[in-house]
Design a protein around this motif. Structure first.
Motif, mmCIF file in Angstrom:
data_model
loop_
_atom_site.group_PDB
_atom_site.id
_atom_site.type_symbol
_atom_site.label_atom_id
_atom_site.label_comp_id
_atom_site.label_asym_id
_atom_site.label_seq_id
_atom_site.Cartn_x
_atom_site.Cartn_y
_atom_site.Cartn_z
ATOM 1 N N THR A 110 29.045 -39.165 -101.747
ATOM 2 C CA THR A 110 28.952 -40.659 -101.384
ATOM 3 C C THR A 110 27.437 -40.938 -102.617
ATOM 4 O O THR A 110 27.642 -40.093 -103.753
ATOM 5 N N ASN A 164 28.086 -34.808 -102.140
ATOM 6 C CA ASN A 164 28.997 -34.956 -100.961
ATOM 7 C C ASN A 164 29.860 -36.306 -101.412
ATOM 8 O O ASN A 164 31.013 -36.857 -100.449
ATOM 9 N N ASN A 173 25.890 -38.350 -105.047
ATOM 10 C CA ASN A 173 25.470 -37.536 -104.743
ATOM 11 C C ASN A 173 26.971 -36.100 -104.774
ATOM 12 O O ASN A 173 27.976 -36.610 -104.813
#
Ligand SMILES: Cc1cc2nc3c(=O)[nH]c(=O)nc-3n(C[C@H](O)[C@H](O)[C@H](O)COP(=O)(O)O)c2cc1C
Length: 193
Positions: A167, A165, A163
């Motif tokens: 993760t 971000n 992702n």
């Protein structure tokens, strides 16, 4: 956890957008959640010359290699995520291991490695996720007296796996990586009570 394990986390790639840097930071967060004190090291910040025994004989162990050794000696656990290059460990990682294995006067052999515990992971855009490199990394670490956790993760298709971000898209895989960090924290704590 009454004892606070100290864990050094790093990737076997210095690349700015390294997938392995992302993986190791997920594991580092898992270790922190489990109560460990984690130091993250980016080898971009600790450049090392290519190991050369003549250079060592003439100039001694370089300052950055001594810094690496000190960092390793002050942590009981190692979290390592590394790509494989041509099915083995990267030259960056092997070079760092080789420098850190060199003794300074009066030091016991393999002071930076002996009795440490390691959790190992890999990531690659390929279909095996760098798994073949982990076979070599496990063997190298075991031969220099590091206890390597049996659990490991290889993140395949790494260019599609994250992702924005940082993760992992697959929640199961995210949890598996976090658990490597948590398991390392737990084992280090148990071995040091
Ligand atoms: C010299 C070299 C050899 C490579 N060999 C392999 C390999 O054997 N297997 C593999 O899955 N990927 C291989 N790759 C691709 C790397 O897995 C890819 O560049 C990866 O993104 C590197 O990890 P990083 O993202 O953490 O920097 C190789 C890349 C380079 C530069």
């Amino acid at each position: 956890m009454s004892y606070t394990p100290r864990i050094l986390a790093f990737a076997g790639s210095a690349r700015k957008d390294s997938f392995n840097k992302r993986v190791v930071q997920i594991a580092a967060n898992g270790a922190r959640t489990a109560g460990a004190d984690v130091t993250y090291l980016d080898f971009r910040d600790l450049p090392l010359p290519l190991y050369d025994q003549d250079l060592e004989a003439k100039q001694g162990i370089p300052e950055n290699a001594l810094k690496l050794k000190d960092l390793m000696k002050s942590h009981q656990g190692l979290l390592i995520a590394s790509p494989e290059y041509n099915s083995s460990v990267t030259p960056l990682l092997k070079n760092a291991i080789d420098w850190a294995s060199r003794p300074v006067e009066g030091e016991p052999p393999l002071a930076a490695f002996a009795d440490k515990v390691a959790g190992i992971m890999s990531a690659s855009p390929g279909g095996l996720g760098g798994l073949r490199g982990l076979v070599h990394l496990r063997s190298i670490l075991s031969n220099i007296r590091v206890l390597v956790l049996p659990e490991q993760v290889a993140v395949m298709k790494a260019h599609e796996a994250f992702n924005p971000n940082g993760t992992l898209k697959d929640p199961q895989q995210q949890q598996t990586v976090e658990q490597i960090g948590a398991k390392l924290a737990m084992v280090v704590a148990k071995l040091n009570v």
